[in-house]
Design a protein around this motif. Structure first.
Motif, short mmCIF file in Angstrom:
data_model
loop_
_atom_site.label_atom_id
_atom_site.label_comp_id
_atom_site.label_asym_id
_atom_site.label_seq_id
_atom_site.Cartn_x
_atom_site.Cartn_y
_atom_site.Cartn_z
N GLY A 69 0.92 -1.24 -0.03
CA GLY A 69 0.07 0.12 -0.01
C GLY A 69 0.83 1.23 0.06
O GLY A 69 2.05 1.34 0.17
N GLU A 71 0.68 6.11 0.27
CA GLU A 71 -0.37 7.29 0.30
C GLU A 71 0.48 8.32 0.14
O GLU A 71 1.62 8.50 0.87
CB GLU A 71 -1.14 7.40 1.53
CG GLU A 71 -2.25 8.51 1.72
CD GLU A 71 -2.93 8.64 3.05
OE1 GLU A 71 -2.96 9.39 3.57
OE2 GLU A 71 -3.69 7.60 3.13
N THR A 116 -4.91 1.43 -3.41
CA THR A 116 -6.22 0.67 -2.71
C THR A 116 -6.19 -0.69 -2.89
O THR A 116 -6.41 -1.79 -2.34
CB THR A 116 -7.60 0.97 -3.50
OG1 THR A 116 -7.49 0.80 -5.01
CG2 THR A 116 -8.04 2.24 -3.32
N SER A 117 -5.03 -1.07 -4.12
CA SER A 117 -4.62 -2.56 -4.13
C SER A 117 -3.33 -2.66 -4.77
O SER A 117 -2.85 -1.52 -5.69
CB SER A 117 -5.63 -3.45 -5.00
OG SER A 117 -5.71 -3.08 -6.26
N GLY A 130 -4.90 2.77 -7.44
CA GLY A 130 -5.47 3.90 -6.42
C GLY A 130 -6.26 4.79 -6.91
O GLY A 130 -6.78 4.97 -7.76
N ASP A 131 -6.85 5.78 -5.73
CA ASP A 131 -7.85 6.64 -6.08
C ASP A 131 -6.72 7.99 -5.95
O ASP A 131 -5.92 8.35 -5.01
CB ASP A 131 -8.57 6.76 -4.63
CG ASP A 131 -9.46 5.81 -4.84
OD1 ASP A 131 -9.87 5.24 -5.92
OD2 ASP A 131 -10.00 5.18 -3.55
#
Length: 193
Positions: A69, A71, A116-117, A130-131
């Motif tokens: 993951g 961010e 997200t994966s 991802g977003d």
């Protein structure tokens, strides 16, 4: 009886010590923001422009040596054009890119990507879904991530029109001729961990 109590006490002490020292498999590896770079390249009919954006924060989530993951937040107010010098229209282009015609940084000073994966392609490369949030609009994207030791590189192609950035887009406006700007731009992220 004393031997039983002593045995239980020893098992409890060694059991707690063993579980307390067991390594945590999931780890958030913070990104060294000052040593990391985010570069962009946008294309138009008559050429291209490139520049950079500062990474504000970020981490990669690891399970052992495997990426699971991540961010990232970028500071859109730091957007610069690197292929023009002062006096060549650099300030004008940067101001226009920061305006509501493009990224609207006054109202949306940050953009964000959240994985997200993640799927391994091989030992060092991953495809991450991802977003991506730009101008307050969140859409799914696919990112290719390569990792080597304490570095990671991610490449992403972004369709700006999905984030309500339609200025100069041939997909929305006719008769732009050589003033047309292509819908997709590229991002390359080099992360130091």
């Amino acid at each position: 009886m004393k031997k039983t109590i002593l045995s239980i006490a020893l098992v409890a002490v060694f059991g707690l010590t063993a579980s307390a020292s067991a390594p945590n498999e999931d780890e958030k590896k913070p990104v060294k923001v000052s040593e990391s770079t985010v570069t962009w390249k946008g294309y138009k009919v008559t050429g291209e422009h490139n520049g950079s954006i500062n990474l504000k924060s970020g981490f990669l989530e690891m399970k052992g040596k495997k990426l699971i993951g991540g961010e990232f937040v970028v500071d859109m107010t730091s957007l610069t054009c690197n292929d023009l010098e002062a006096g060549q229209g650099k300030e004008k282009l940067e101001g226009h890119l920061k305006s509501a015609d493009f990224f609207g940084v006054d109202a949306n000073p940050n953009s964000k990507l959240v994985f997200t994966s993640v799927k391994a392609m091989n030992e060092n490369s991953y495809t991450a879904t991802g977003d991506l949030t730009i101008k307050g609009i969140t859409k799914p994207v696919t990112v290719v991530v390569s990792m080597f030791e304490n570095k990671a590189t991610a490449t992403i192609k972004v369709d700006r029109t999905k984030y309500d950035i339609k200025y100069g887009s041939g997909s929305f406006f006719d008769d732009l001729g050589d003033k047309a700007i292509y819908d997709e731009f590229d991002l390359v992220v080099d992360l130091a961990l």
